[in-house]
Design an enzyme around this catalytic site. Sequence first.
Site, PDB file in Angstrom:
ATOM      1  N   HIS A  60      55.814  63.405 -37.932  1.00  0.00           N
ATOM      2  CA  HIS A  60      55.585  62.205 -38.761  1.00  0.00           C
ATOM      3  C   HIS A  60      56.702  61.995 -39.794  1.00  0.00           C
ATOM      4  CE1 HIS A  60      53.700  59.208 -41.306  1.00  0.00           C
ATOM      5  NE2 HIS A  60      53.642  60.069 -42.313  1.00  0.00           N
ATOM      6  N   HIS A  85      58.088  63.683 -48.041  1.00  0.00           N
ATOM      7  CA  HIS A  85      57.084  62.878 -48.742  1.00  0.00           C
ATOM      8  C   HIS A  85      55.658  63.417 -48.684  1.00  0.00           C
ATOM      9  CE1 HIS A  85      56.271  60.964 -44.772  1.00  0.00           C
ATOM     10  NE2 HIS A  85      55.115  60.645 -45.304  1.00  0.00           N
ATOM     11  N   ASP A  86      55.335  64.266 -47.697  1.00  0.00           N
ATOM     12  CA  ASP A  86      53.973  64.801 -47.604  1.00  0.00           C
ATOM     13  C   ASP A  86      53.867  66.267 -48.015  1.00  0.00           C
ATOM     14  OD1 ASP A  86      52.252  62.706 -46.819  1.00  0.00           O
ATOM     15  OD2 ASP A  86      53.087  62.728 -44.798  1.00  0.00           O
ATOM     16  N   GLU A  89      51.550  66.946 -51.133  1.00  0.00           N
ATOM     17  CA  GLU A  89      50.158  66.578 -50.867  1.00  0.00           C
ATOM     18  C   GLU A  89      49.474  67.541 -49.904  1.00  0.00           C
ATOM     19  OE1 GLU A  89      47.572  63.041 -48.786  1.00  0.00           O
ATOM     20  OE2 GLU A  89      49.710  62.750 -49.092  1.00  0.00           O
ATOM     21  N   ASP A  90      50.206  67.983 -48.871  1.00  0.00           N
ATOM     22  CA  ASP A  90      49.575  68.724 -47.780  1.00  0.00           C
ATOM     23  C   ASP A  90      49.856  70.222 -47.763  1.00  0.00           C
ATOM     24  OD1 ASP A  90      48.473  66.385 -46.897  1.00  0.00           O
ATOM     25  OD2 ASP A  90      50.042  65.948 -45.444  1.00  0.00           O
ATOM     26  N   ASP A 148      56.302  54.726 -44.084  1.00  0.00           N
ATOM     27  CA  ASP A 148      55.235  55.698 -43.818  1.00  0.00           C
ATOM     28  C   ASP A 148      54.035  54.995 -43.175  1.00  0.00           C
ATOM     29  OD1 ASP A 148      53.614  58.083 -44.076  1.00  0.00           O
ATOM     30  OD2 ASP A 148      52.749  57.222 -45.886  1.00  0.00           O
TER      31      ASP A 148
END
Length: 738
Positions: A60, A85-86, A89-90, A148
């Site tokens: 992704h 970018h993730d 968060e993840d 995104d």
Amino acid sequence: MQHFTKAEIRHIEDRYQDFLKVIKDKFDEGRLARIEKAFRFSNAAHHGIKRKSGEPFIIHPIAVARIVAVDLGLGATSIVAALLHDVVEDTDYRMSDIENMFGTRVSRIVDGLTKLSGDFDAKHALTLKKMLMTLSDDVRVILIKIADRLHNMRTLDSMPAHKKIKIAGETLFLYVPLAHRLGLHAIKSDLEDLSFKHKHPEEYEQIQYLLHNQEDKRNYLVNEFTSPIIEKLKEEGIDCKVEHRLKTSYSIWQKMQKKAVAFNEVYDILAIRIIINSKKGISEKRQCFDVLSIVTDIYKPKPDRIRDWITMPKANGYESLHVTVMGPQGHWVEIQIRTDRMDDVAEHGFAAHYRYKDIRNFENELDPWIERIRELLQSSDSDAFEFLDDFKLNLFSSEINVFTPKGDMFSLPLGSTVIDFAYEIHTELGNKCIGAKINTKLVPISHILENGDQIEILTSENQSPKLEWLKFSASPKARGKIKNVFRLEKSKHTEKGKEIIEELFKEINAPFTSNNLKKLTAHFNLNNKEQLYSEVGMGFLELDDVKDIIGKKSESKLVKYWNITFGSGNKNKEEETPENQKIDKKKPFLLRENQDNIKFSLAKCCNPIPGESVVGYLTTDDHVIIHKVKCRELEKFIANQGEKIIQAEWTKFKRQSYLTRLHLQGFDRMGIVNEVTTLISKGHNINMRSLKFDTHDGIFMGDLFLYIHNTNDLENLINKLRTIKGIDSVNRVENLED
């Protein structure tokens, strides 16, 4: 955490190497090394994590980075941020880790992209606010966020049906307007079509089939139309390319809905584009007008359809000449004339400015828009729905340009009034505005402005803002200023509203209970009882039908509440009526007659009837509002509270009928009204409540108010009405108000 197989690791490496091939000629070794470092770090952080589709999660960020690099043409910093970018968060990494490894600029962009922790759906408006606050520091936050979302939409097939509806609705409500405002035409079109595909799959497939079916005919017509233009442009030595583009499936469907026309009646499915390879030393504007002159020598133009977006570009940077001409087949055809630079900006919007201008100058051009966004953000106590509404209004409205008496130009949303212009100049000017002079003519504050108006605002010291101004104000700035005045008195309004409702309940002998308040809240599509009190206190809601709404209905009224149960669609299960049935969001939510466990109501904004595609919005644990899938009001709920959207399906409704409105138009003749009423009286499943007909100069228009059981009965009636001689069109109207 699970470990990837060798095949999965190879797949990741292949995708990354494919990405590198696309960008390697664009960057020097130093920038490529930063991109490599970001990928390796992100890949390690996401190791063992998979997406819903089953593929490794890192695929992704690679795909988003590719959109950022290729579709948006952004630089190495943006690509690094897209790859990361993730991560925060993840995974277990923090923003401080990103800053230490990749610098402040990258960490600030990543922070803007990182969703708030907890329930993302319920906090969508707050997440958007966080993004927009970062926008003033770096517009790339929004651009990467849109990239995104585009990749998420491209991989939506693996999601369950209710999630598809939620994400597609959210995309249409927020991300499409964002892409539009930033001039990202190509991405906006992709997002629209992908949302349409998942939200209305049957209609999408039908339009795709019709477009494919007519491809050969379309190509023939394009060649016939463009041949003389291409020939003449060659004669004149103008270096350019002539191409055609199709309207998106979503745009075609929207036009069919708005105009109530069939696919074959949408004439502007096609547009011709002439893109000039501009010559240095000659103004681009002059080159475009030279081509316009050649085109209008060949085909006659429609006088009121020449648009000059070069002299005065659109707010999102769009520049082009548009002319609509009469083609050889007797159809109007739109031609867009622009240079290669203008075309790049038209397709890629503000992102393209990075290639043509110094970044600082480019961001200065965004300042007026950012300032408007800042004003919206300052009302941090405003209702989330209110914020989304105003923000969307600021994004998606077409704009007009108006002038002060001294000649200063201001851009306002299409449909703006005198009061919008007054607030645009200064808050106090808006608060004290009593009217204006336009071309020496006195006009009221509700007067709608037109492009090019020169306006002198008139004020009075005795004037103060009025709540009714909200009914005709169109700009977010004006609406925000007016609401701020009355927000100070919100607690007073809330208390007053509570007293009004308590008194009303006493009058109709109804208990002042939580359940009855929930029914009222659900009926008016509000969030909670505080909002209900406030709206009533300010006089925004009419409470004439409270007795009906809370359940004391008379037989002749349209029944608004029904009982529903849930199941898998199995016939035997449909016969059961288990108590305390729990909502399973993964299964269709079955709507039936005469069940006592859970109640639902039909949304007044779209008035669905059995047989139509619908979804449910869970207002409370025991109450659901049913909306049409295509309802515009529903988009607002999806965008802010998508977790409350559930699938819904009708069972057979045989006893209950629903009020529906049909609008008829045609040529007046003796006996036509009698034929219409006779036809309806013969239909065993349809009862007529009222009809209203009006004729003028041989043309008649009429409205029928009917009680219908389901869509099949309605479609049959519409088809029969269309066969009556003299009737030109029959369309359903969602608004049931006379």
